[in-house]
Scaffold this active site. Structure first.
Site, mmCIF file in Angstrom:
data_model
loop_
_atom_site.group_PDB
_atom_site.id
_atom_site.type_symbol
_atom_site.label_atom_id
_atom_site.label_comp_id
_atom_site.label_asym_id
_atom_site.label_seq_id
_atom_site.Cartn_x
_atom_site.Cartn_y
_atom_site.Cartn_z
ATOM 1 N N HIS A 173 -16.347 -26.969 -34.263
ATOM 2 C CA HIS A 173 -15.035 -26.328 -34.140
ATOM 3 C C HIS A 173 -13.890 -27.323 -34.011
ATOM 4 O O HIS A 173 -12.719 -26.933 -34.096
ATOM 5 C CB HIS A 173 -15.023 -25.335 -32.968
ATOM 6 C CG HIS A 173 -14.328 -24.058 -33.306
ATOM 7 N ND1 HIS A 173 -14.646 -22.843 -32.730
ATOM 8 C CD2 HIS A 173 -13.326 -23.788 -34.180
ATOM 9 C CE1 HIS A 173 -13.871 -21.888 -33.225
ATOM 10 N NE2 HIS A 173 -13.059 -22.442 -34.113
ATOM 11 N N ASP B 249 -14.966 -16.092 -31.059
ATOM 12 C CA ASP B 249 -15.682 -17.199 -30.419
ATOM 13 C C ASP B 249 -16.154 -16.761 -29.040
ATOM 14 O O ASP B 249 -15.528 -15.915 -28.396
ATOM 15 C CB ASP B 249 -14.710 -18.382 -30.276
ATOM 16 C CG ASP B 249 -15.383 -19.727 -30.064
ATOM 17 O OD1 ASP B 249 -16.451 -19.765 -29.422
ATOM 18 O OD2 ASP B 249 -14.832 -20.744 -30.509
ATOM 19 N N HIS C 253 -16.136 -18.961 -26.714
ATOM 20 C CA HIS C 253 -15.363 -19.874 -25.871
ATOM 21 C C HIS C 253 -13.889 -19.829 -26.262
ATOM 22 O O HIS C 253 -13.543 -19.588 -27.422
ATOM 23 C CB HIS C 253 -15.877 -21.307 -26.023
ATOM 24 C CG HIS C 253 -17.350 -21.451 -25.823
ATOM 25 N ND1 HIS C 253 -18.268 -21.256 -26.843
ATOM 26 C CD2 HIS C 253 -18.071 -21.784 -24.728
ATOM 27 C CE1 HIS C 253 -19.492 -21.441 -26.368
ATOM 28 N NE2 HIS C 253 -19.402 -21.769 -25.100
ATOM 29 N N ASP D 291 -11.945 -22.525 -26.025
ATOM 30 C CA ASP D 291 -11.629 -23.857 -26.576
ATOM 31 C C ASP D 291 -10.205 -24.269 -26.220
ATOM 32 O O ASP D 291 -9.441 -24.741 -27.067
ATOM 33 C CB ASP D 291 -11.840 -23.870 -28.098
ATOM 34 C CG ASP D 291 -13.300 -23.705 -28.474
ATOM 35 O OD1 ASP D 291 -14.163 -24.008 -27.628
ATOM 36 O OD2 ASP D 291 -13.581 -23.269 -29.599
ATOM 37 N N HIS E 118 -14.683 -30.410 -29.652
ATOM 38 C CA HIS E 118 -14.710 -29.073 -30.267
ATOM 39 C C HIS E 118 -14.240 -28.002 -29.275
ATOM 40 O O HIS E 118 -14.012 -26.860 -29.674
ATOM 41 C CB HIS E 118 -16.106 -28.737 -30.826
ATOM 42 C CG HIS E 118 -17.166 -28.461 -29.805
ATOM 43 N ND1 HIS E 118 -18.360 -27.845 -30.121
ATOM 44 C CD2 HIS E 118 -17.247 -28.719 -28.468
ATOM 45 C CE1 HIS E 118 -19.113 -27.714 -29.041
ATOM 46 N NE2 HIS E 118 -18.454 -28.243 -28.028
ATOM 47 N N ASP F 220 -16.593 -18.528 -35.263
ATOM 48 C CA ASP F 220 -17.624 -19.393 -34.703
ATOM 49 C C ASP F 220 -18.948 -18.631 -34.704
ATOM 50 O O ASP F 220 -18.988 -17.432 -34.376
ATOM 51 C CB ASP F 220 -17.233 -19.765 -33.260
ATOM 52 C CG ASP F 220 -18.077 -20.882 -32.666
ATOM 53 O OD1 ASP F 220 -19.311 -20.808 -32.769
ATOM 54 O OD2 ASP F 220 -17.493 -21.808 -32.071
ATOM 55 N N ASP G 124 -21.164 -18.691 -32.592
ATOM 56 C CA ASP G 124 -21.497 -18.151 -31.273
ATOM 57 C C ASP G 124 -20.668 -16.928 -30.891
ATOM 58 O O ASP G 124 -20.845 -16.375 -29.799
ATOM 59 C CB ASP G 124 -21.463 -19.224 -30.184
ATOM 60 C CG ASP G 124 -20.069 -19.755 -29.854
ATOM 61 O OD1 ASP G 124 -19.064 -19.078 -30.128
ATOM 62 O OD2 ASP G 124 -19.981 -20.874 -29.300
ATOM 63 N N GLU H 296 -19.503 -24.204 -36.527
ATOM 64 C CA GLU H 296 -20.610 -24.410 -35.589
ATOM 65 C C GLU H 296 -21.981 -23.997 -36.125
ATOM 66 O O GLU H 296 -22.946 -23.920 -35.362
ATOM 67 C CB GLU H 296 -20.348 -23.701 -34.240
ATOM 68 C CG GLU H 296 -19.164 -24.263 -33.472
ATOM 69 C CD GLU H 296 -19.382 -25.666 -32.910
ATOM 70 O OE1 GLU H 296 -20.510 -26.173 -32.984
ATOM 71 O OE2 GLU H 296 -18.402 -26.248 -32.392
#
Length: 308
Positions: A98, A125, A127, A129, A142, A227, A229, A272
């Protein structure tokens, strides 16, 4: 609506410490991303993989940060590629971790500013970030792009972000892992954060349509950063940052279908994917299928929703 899709490989692998994300662009090609888009009637050109300049020796006050010079070089190279991709059509950035969004969104933002249109970002995502170079404890860059995009301080080694995206133009979806420093920084912003608790209570449709309505009303450009995830690891195992409780197969496709019906998406990150962790290409194929839904694959045609 048929689009001209510009595929751009971004094999960034140094924004974190797990080997494998550099193989992501090749995995998307093997999984048939280009052919899938062509089958949907879109024109496709593959610009190959971006090659950054040699890394410069850079340092910062945070001793945890690693590969700083490499990520700055990637940021600069991807910003140029993204701006060119925006001028040519709808760029799809095949990552790579990322950290690539430090560069891709920089180029997209520069294009939007030159066009005199506001940029909106949908962050799909687990997260947020939202660390800076100064606040990251892991040193993994990332985990920093969203703070950079929003114009946060603490990015002195990086080129200034060309046109920081206001908090009200950012929507995060699927969040379920936030560090304390990120939480404190986000509380000072007007960023819309739809974590899994919100999505469990409200569902996918209402918050996403509300955000898309704002994009449409503003005449904005919409960058989507997807992403792996964002998805539950049970259906998408090929990611090093697995967090249980992600979106299901059907929820993820619904997001993509709503994005397609809006007609607002102007650029896309796919990030990712780590083929080394995949199960016979399962995650890569799922990500390609999600892009297909975003670009118009349907079971039945339904009227496009008109936003109030």
């Amino acid at each position: 609506m048929q689009r001209h899709c510009v595929l751009i490989g971004a094999p960034v692998a140094t924004g974190q410490r797990h080997e494998g994300t550099g193989m992501g662009p090749a995995a998307y090609r093997v999984a048939g991303l280009g052919a899938t888009l062509q089958d949907l009637g879109h024109s496709v050109v593959d610009h190959g993989d971006v090659v950054p300049a040699p890394a410069r020796a850079l340092s910062c006050a945070n001793p945890a940060v690693h590969h700083l010079g490499e990520i700055v070089a990637w940021t600069e190279a991807l910003a140029v590629a993204a701006r060119a991709g925006m001028a040519a059509g709808l760029p799809i950035f095949m990552g790579g971790d990322h950290a690539l969004s430090l560069g891709t969104v920089s180029g997209v933002a520069a294009h939007a500013a030159a066009a005199g249109r506001p940029l909106f970002v949908l962050w799909l995502d687990a997260h947020t970030d939202f660390h800076s170079v100064e606040t990251t404890q892991s040193g993994n860059l990332h985990g920093t792009p969203m703070a950079y995009i929003a114009g946060s301080e603490g990015f002195k080694p990086f080129p200034p972000f060309p046109a920081p995206v206001p908090g009200e133009n950012i929507c995060m979806f699927g969040i379920r892992s936030v560090d304390p420093a990120e939480r404190d920084a986000l509380l000072a912003r007007s960023i819309e954060i739809n974590d899994m608790r919100v999505l469990d209570e409200r569902g996918i449709i209402a918050p996403l349509r509300s955000f898309l309505g704002r994009v449409e009303a503003a005449g904005g450009l919409l960058h989507v950063s997807l992403d792996v995830d964002f998805l539950d690891p049970a259906i998408a195992p090929a990611v090093a940052t697995t967090v249980p409780g992600g979106t299901t197969f059907r929820e993820a496709h619904l997001v993509m279908e709503l994005l397609h019906e809006s007609g607002l998406v102007t650029s896309l990150d796919l990030v990712e994917l780590n083929p080394f962790l995949d199960d016979r290409g399962r995650t890569a194929r799922l990500m390609v299928d999600l892009v297909a839904s975003l670009m118009g694959r349907k079971v039945f045609d339904r009227p496009t929703r008109i936003y109030a």
